[in-house]
Design a protein around this motif. Structure first.
Motif, PDB file in Angstrom:
ATOM      1  N   SER A 243      45.846  36.915  28.216  1.00  0.00           N
ATOM      2  CA  SER A 243      45.573  38.061  29.075  1.00  0.00           C
ATOM      3  C   SER A 243      45.803  39.150  28.540  1.00  0.00           C
ATOM      4  CB  SER A 243      45.376  38.302  30.492  1.00  0.00           C
ATOM      5  OG  SER A 243      44.590  39.749  30.488  1.00  0.00           O
TER       6      SER A 243
ATOM      7  N   ARG B 236      47.133  38.554  36.553  1.00  0.00           N
ATOM      8  CA  ARG B 236      45.611  37.313  36.202  1.00  0.00           C
ATOM      9  C   ARG B 236      45.929  36.193  35.951  1.00  0.00           C
ATOM     10  NH1 ARG B 236      42.287  42.677  35.748  1.00  0.00           N
ATOM     11  NH2 ARG B 236      43.161  44.587  35.568  1.00  0.00           N
TER      12      ARG B 236
ATOM     13  N   ASP C  70      46.101  33.816  39.178  1.00  0.00           N
ATOM     14  CA  ASP C  70      45.223  34.529  39.802  1.00  0.00           C
ATOM     15  C   ASP C  70      44.615  33.147  39.430  1.00  0.00           C
ATOM     16  OD1 ASP C  70      46.489  35.563  41.949  1.00  0.00           O
ATOM     17  OD2 ASP C  70      44.867  37.390  40.682  1.00  0.00           O
TER      18      ASP C  70
END
Length: 637
Positions: free
Chosen positions: A73, A81, A84
């Protein structure tokens, strides 16, 4: 460093040494390994905020099942992110009984595996999209030919390495040094397979074929040999780690030790990180129990558990990056903490001389927060020197017979006024690109403490380094002048940056350095501006030379001026034209001797001295100067 500089990335690798079911039984957590990877990356969050990525390899997956996964990302809070997403599948594992096999656990969660690689990116080349985030992956239908790498490096000769790939008959897509190194490693990984096939296949005495040949080849892949061949001709600073689809893993470090890399091994795990203290914290061991990857060495971890720490290339003189210690690495490493304090300590005599030892009318502070350890060293040494001076005064008065208790009280009561003057608003982001609007926003990045500085005071502010001087000129000096001190002294715990860097820090444009701007301004004032044309001729003459025969023509410029002269001119250049405050500004830089005494084992100081650790550095210096002369503001390598 008040100026924003993109710099060294962060690398993390975790290879568990027990079955996944072991960690589920002992820690109640089958995802123990991937959580350790997350912690290593979080502890190195300072090393990359332009993106992040992870790759995981699963052992012994049946045909048709995925064995290598990657997620990257480039968005805000990239690390959160990624994990997760990675940990979302782990919640499904609670539904499985404790008797579940490793295969059953791995089938349930995409990022549950035996070996994991993580990366935090500070971009120094290419763009900022997800495709430029590590790990980079080279795919193949043969498990042992799949390759993922993530690194903290820059190569000075990427163009030459790219051309070599073309000569190999390849058609590489992309010219970033990461992509080039990936393809080069992949090329020699293929050659290693061919070599092993020739010695084990049907034409050999072993007569292995098909699946058995693939298994034997995978087992006998020699990571040292692959890297030794692939690294021939590399010129740069690097630490990077990699995974093969068969479960082999490795980490390596450049032969001059420019970039840092460390590892930890115990009965449960082999782990690698860019910073020693991250490993010490995550695995709860003392920092001196963490081992450096030796320069020019590879830490090889085979699928079957064999671990080797072996040389893959000839060593070079050790040139560990001093900027790692001054600024980039986290300051809670004991060695780095003490070195930063020593940098501040070494400035104390010159600071006291500048204020005429008038501590009653001096206020000490620091900007930014990373300068705090050096600031503590400065305050401690100022206190020590104050005590020595007080003892001398007491002794002198006692010998003169004119000493009273009141005199003693006055001498000992002189305070050291250490204050938190500037507070950075971490939530304020200067995302507006329009120059005037952005300058207005920058003015509010720091809030100041009013009421502790008077018009009779000298304000001494310590920064860890001064690179471009932009933030000083556009923000900090203006903000500090609002306190209306008699004088502002900006101290730098680092020497002036005079030369471009090309080994990991985004500092290759010579014209952006405030010290270079100061030197050229002094040259013009002295009427010797023709020297610039002479330096240009020398640079042009070196263009036809191989990089190992290049020299440092810019030394002729800096050799004309003392550190005090450069510092005084920098003080003039960082003074904003818009302020109405009429006080004086002084800049005090760390000396090279002060730098070396603070960190004697770290001699990577080419951005201060022009003494580059590899031939490619001189090539970049020459190009950077020619770019400046021709008003070309681009990366010099």
């Amino acid at each position: 460093m008040s100026d924003h500089i993109s710099h060294e990335c962060g690398v993390a690798l975790v290879r568990i040494r027990k079955p996944i079911s072991y960690y589920r039984e002992r820690y109640g957590d089958p995802a123990w390994g991937i959580r350790k990877l997350y912690l290593l990356m979080e502890k190195q969050h300072n090393r990359g905020q332009d993106g992040a990525g992870i790759a995981v390899v699963k052992f012994a997956m049946p045909p048709g099942a995925p064995f290598m996964s990657r997620f990257r990302s480039h968005r805000h809070n990239a690390l959160e992110r990624i994990f997760d997403a990675a940990m979302s599948g782990m919640r499904k594992l609670d539904d499985l009984p404790l008797s579940a096999t490793d295969l059953q656990l791995k089938r349930r969660a995409r990022f549950l595996g035996e070996v994991a690689l993580g990366h935090l990116r500070y971009g120094t080349h290419s763009g900022q999209s997800r495709q430029f985030c590590h790990p980079m992956v080279r795919k193949n239908i043969t498990a042992s030919r799949n390759l993922a790498i993530a690194g903290n490096f820059n190569m000075t000769n990427s163009a030459e390495l790219f051309n070599q790939l073309v000569e190999f008959g390849l058609a590489p897509v992309g010219d970033s040094d990461t992509q080039i190194i990936l393809e080069r490693l992949g090329y020699f990984l293929d050659r290693e397979h061919e070599h092993l096939h020739a010695t084990m296949g049907p034409e050999s005495l072993h007569q292995f074929t098909g699946k058995r040949l693939a298994e034997e080849t995978s087992a006998q892949l020699n990571l040292v040999r692959i890297l030794s061949k692939a690294s021939a001709g590399w010129d740069g600073g690097y630490t990077f780690a990699g995974l093969l689809g068969n479960g082999d893993a490795f980490a390596c470090r450049d032969p001059a030790g420019i970039r840092p890399g460390f590892f930890h091994i115990d009965d449960e795990v082999v782990a690698v990180a860019s910073e020693r203290v991250a490993l010490a914290s995550v695995f709860n061991v003392e920092p001196d129990e963490i081992h450096p990857i030796n320069p020019g060495h590879i830490l090889s971890i085979k699928h079957d558990g064999r671990i080797d720490h072996l040389p893959f290339t000839d060593p070079l003189p050790l040139r560990q990056c001093t900027f790692e210690r001054i600024y980039f690495s986290r300051g809670n490493d004991p060695e780095i903490y003490n070195q930063r304090k020593s940098l501040g300590k070494n400035l104390a005599p010159r600071v006291l001389a500048s204020i005429n030892n008038d501590l009653q009318h001096a206020v000490f502070s620091f900007i930014p927060n990373t300068a705090e350890a050096a600031y503590m060293g400065l305050i401690e040494e100022v206190s020590a020197l104050k005590r020595i001076a007080a003892a001398d005064r007491i002794w002198a008065r006692m010998n003169n017979g004119s000493f009273s208790r009141r005199d003693l009280g006055e001498i000992l009561s002189l305070p050291i006024r250490a204050e938190k003057i500037a507070h950075k608003d971490q939530r304020l982001r200067t995302f507006i690109t329009h120059d005037s609007a952005r300058r207005d926003l920058v003015m509010h990045v720091y809030d100041i403490t009013r009421g502790v500085v008077t018009a009779d005071d000298t304000l001494v502010v310590l920064d860890d380094s001064i690179v471009r001087g932009t933030t000083l000129r556009e923000s900090i000096i203006t903000i500090l002048s609002r306190l209306n001190p008699r004088k502002i002294i900006i101290c730098s715990s680092a020497p002036p940056i005079m030369y471009p860097d090309c080994y990991g820090i985004d500092m290759s444009q010579l014209g952006r350095f405030i010290a270079f701007e100061a030197a050229t301004a002094l040259l013009k004032e002295s009427g010797n501006e023709s020297l610039l044309a002479e330096i240009e001729r020398n640079c042009l003459a070196q263009l036809e030379l191989p990089s190992e025969k290049m020299s440092n023509p810019l030394a002729d410029l800096y050799g004309l001026f003392t550190l005090d002269q450069i510092s005084a001119k920098v003080a003039q250049l960082v003074r904003p034209a818009s302020i109405s405050w009429h006080g004086d500004i002084e800049v005090i830089y760390q000396s090279i001797d002060g730098l070396r005494s603070a960190m004697p084992g770290y001699t990577g100081d080419w951005y201060f001295t022009g003494n580059y650790p590899t031939p490619g550095g001189f090539k970049v210096l020459n190009k950077s100067f020619l770019n400046w002369r021709n008003s070309i503001d681009v990366r010099a390598y």
